[in-house]
Design a protein around this motif. Sequence first.
Motif, short mmCIF file in Angstrom:
data_model
loop_
_atom_site.label_atom_id
_atom_site.label_comp_id
_atom_site.label_asym_id
_atom_site.label_seq_id
_atom_site.Cartn_x
_atom_site.Cartn_y
_atom_site.Cartn_z
N SER A 142 0.90 -1.09 -0.07
CA SER A 142 -0.07 0.06 -0.01
C SER A 142 1.01 1.19 -0.10
O SER A 142 1.62 1.53 0.81
CB SER A 142 -0.96 -0.03 1.20
N PRO A 143 0.70 2.07 -0.81
CA PRO A 143 1.75 2.99 -1.34
C PRO A 143 1.70 4.28 -0.45
O PRO A 143 0.59 4.62 0.31
CB PRO A 143 1.56 3.52 -2.73
N VAL A 144 2.79 5.02 -0.14
CA VAL A 144 2.44 6.37 0.63
C VAL A 144 2.80 7.65 -0.66
O VAL A 144 3.61 7.45 -1.20
CB VAL A 144 3.95 6.49 1.55
N LEU A 145 2.04 8.54 -0.55
CA LEU A 145 2.01 9.46 -1.74
C LEU A 145 2.05 10.97 -1.27
O LEU A 145 1.70 11.13 -0.18
CB LEU A 145 0.64 9.48 -2.72
N LYS A 146 2.48 11.74 -2.00
CA LYS A 146 2.68 13.09 -1.62
C LYS A 146 2.51 14.00 -2.82
O LYS A 146 2.70 13.95 -3.79
CB LYS A 146 4.16 13.39 -1.28
N ALA A 152 2.30 17.36 -8.93
CA ALA A 152 1.26 16.57 -9.07
C ALA A 152 1.44 15.15 -8.16
O ALA A 152 2.37 15.22 -7.27
CB ALA A 152 1.71 15.72 -10.39
N LEU A 153 0.70 14.45 -7.89
CA LEU A 153 0.54 13.21 -7.14
C LEU A 153 1.45 12.24 -7.44
O LEU A 153 1.33 11.60 -8.63
CB LEU A 153 -0.99 12.70 -6.87
N ARG A 154 2.52 11.96 -6.59
CA ARG A 154 3.69 11.09 -6.73
C ARG A 154 3.84 10.24 -5.56
O ARG A 154 3.69 10.55 -4.40
CB ARG A 154 4.86 11.87 -7.08
N PRO A 155 4.42 8.88 -5.59
CA PRO A 155 5.03 8.36 -4.61
C PRO A 155 6.02 9.20 -3.76
O PRO A 155 6.64 9.97 -4.37
CB PRO A 155 5.77 7.12 -5.23
N ALA A 200 -3.67 4.12 -6.05
CA ALA A 200 -2.57 4.55 -6.22
C ALA A 200 -2.04 4.37 -7.70
O ALA A 200 -1.20 4.97 -8.24
CB ALA A 200 -1.48 4.38 -5.13
N THR A 201 -2.52 2.99 -7.98
CA THR A 201 -1.94 2.56 -9.38
C THR A 201 -2.17 3.19 -10.42
O THR A 201 -1.57 3.77 -11.44
CB THR A 201 -2.19 1.03 -9.57
N LEU A 202 -3.47 3.61 -10.60
CA LEU A 202 -4.00 4.64 -11.50
C LEU A 202 -3.68 6.35 -11.36
O LEU A 202 -3.42 6.97 -12.08
CB LEU A 202 -5.50 4.59 -11.88
N ALA A 203 -3.98 6.76 -9.85
CA ALA A 203 -3.81 8.02 -9.50
C ALA A 203 -2.59 8.54 -9.68
O ALA A 203 -2.37 9.83 -9.82
CB ALA A 203 -4.38 8.20 -8.07
N THR A 204 -1.33 7.77 -9.77
CA THR A 204 -0.26 8.12 -10.09
C THR A 204 0.41 8.34 -11.58
O THR A 204 1.43 8.74 -11.76
CB THR A 204 1.01 7.68 -9.02
N GLN A 205 -0.29 7.82 -12.09
CA GLN A 205 -0.17 7.99 -13.68
C GLN A 205 -0.24 9.63 -14.20
O GLN A 205 -0.94 10.22 -13.46
CB GLN A 205 -1.08 7.20 -14.58
N GLU A 207 -1.88 11.81 -16.28
CA GLU A 207 -3.07 12.47 -16.42
C GLU A 207 -3.79 12.62 -14.90
O GLU A 207 -4.27 13.65 -14.36
CB GLU A 207 -4.20 12.13 -17.43
N PRO A 208 -4.24 11.34 -14.54
CA PRO A 208 -4.69 11.37 -13.15
C PRO A 208 -4.08 12.28 -12.04
O PRO A 208 -4.37 12.97 -11.09
CB PRO A 208 -5.01 9.97 -12.43
N ALA A 209 -2.58 11.87 -12.06
CA ALA A 209 -1.69 12.95 -11.08
C ALA A 209 -1.65 14.18 -11.12
O ALA A 209 -1.86 14.97 -10.03
CB ALA A 209 -0.19 12.13 -11.22
N ARG A 210 -1.86 14.63 -12.49
CA ARG A 210 -2.04 16.22 -12.62
C ARG A 210 -3.40 16.61 -12.09
O ARG A 210 -3.50 17.69 -11.57
CB ARG A 210 -1.99 16.42 -14.10
N TYR A 211 -4.50 15.90 -12.53
CA TYR A 211 -5.85 16.15 -12.04
C TYR A 211 -5.89 16.34 -10.44
O TYR A 211 -6.26 17.29 -9.75
CB TYR A 211 -6.93 15.15 -12.29
N PHE A 212 -5.48 15.26 -9.36
CA PHE A 212 -5.33 15.50 -8.08
C PHE A 212 -4.41 16.55 -7.75
O PHE A 212 -4.75 17.16 -6.77
CB PHE A 212 -4.84 14.20 -7.64
N GLY A 213 -3.39 16.74 -8.38
CA GLY A 213 -2.40 17.89 -8.02
C GLY A 213 -3.12 19.35 -8.16
O GLY A 213 -2.87 20.42 -7.39
N GLU A 214 -4.14 19.35 -9.25
CA GLU A 214 -4.69 20.72 -9.14
C GLU A 214 -5.81 20.69 -8.36
O GLU A 214 -6.30 21.81 -7.59
CB GLU A 214 -5.26 20.67 -10.62
N HIS A 215 -6.79 19.73 -8.09
CA HIS A 215 -7.91 19.56 -7.65
C HIS A 215 -7.92 19.26 -5.97
O HIS A 215 -8.85 19.67 -5.01
CB HIS A 215 -9.01 18.54 -7.98
#
Length: 252
Positions: A142-146, A152-155, A200-205, A207-215
């Motif tokens: 289970s990843p830790v993200l920042k 953007a959302l990254r490990p 995390a598997t998809l959210a750190t790709q 396009e999704p990572a940029r979305y979460f980084g913005e929202h």
Amino acid sequence: MIDATRTGRIELRAVSARGGAHRCEGSVRQDAFALSRSRNGRWLVAAVCDGVGSARLSDIGARVAANRAVWELTESLSKTDKDLRQQLSNAVQRTTTALRAEAMNRRNCELADLATTITVLAIDSTAEAGSHRYVVGGVGDSPVLKLGVGGALRPLAPKVAAEVHSSATAALPWQADSCSHYAGELAVGEVLLIATDGFATLATQDEPARYFGEHWRAPVAPATFAADVEFVAKSYDDDRTVVAVWATAGQS
């Protein structure tokens, strides 16, 4: 499950949702999370568990492990805030006692039936020198993200991800004594997340990572947070659990 709280200058959102596969099958969610705070109100503690898919009662194992780890670490931090890494490791190790008791109290239940991963986070809600101390670690994948300021959302970091997680999916109760951990500081405007790999598997790709980084630059409403976590994507149908903490500049 949805939860939210504010402690000091830390804002928290948490959600755990059944994935598309389990909804289609009518089967239970195998993820779990638990939250608490130390008696002095200073430390916020959270755990995320991802029940091993092949384990018959992994949903129960995930819930038991999350609750026990959070209780153990909260009790420990209520007495002292020294040696954070050792306190976290001790809390994870003591989950085996709860898992063994659960197996003994259930008919025809083997300890392996309760297998689960675990990631635990404790963060100081009081900012020292403009940042918040935290310790995070666990057993499994289970990843830790920042989410950094403007990023953007990254490990959390490649090294940390490699230490905390294993491609072989280590799990409780067998690897409880090999808990990996990392201590750091969360600056104002940053977001730290513990999550199961279903998110995390998809959210750190990209396009999704940029979305979460913005929202997710600032705390969002709990219902909005849940809706974001439950985005629909083909083939990504695992359970999803996320606990996110924001370091804010507002008044305590």
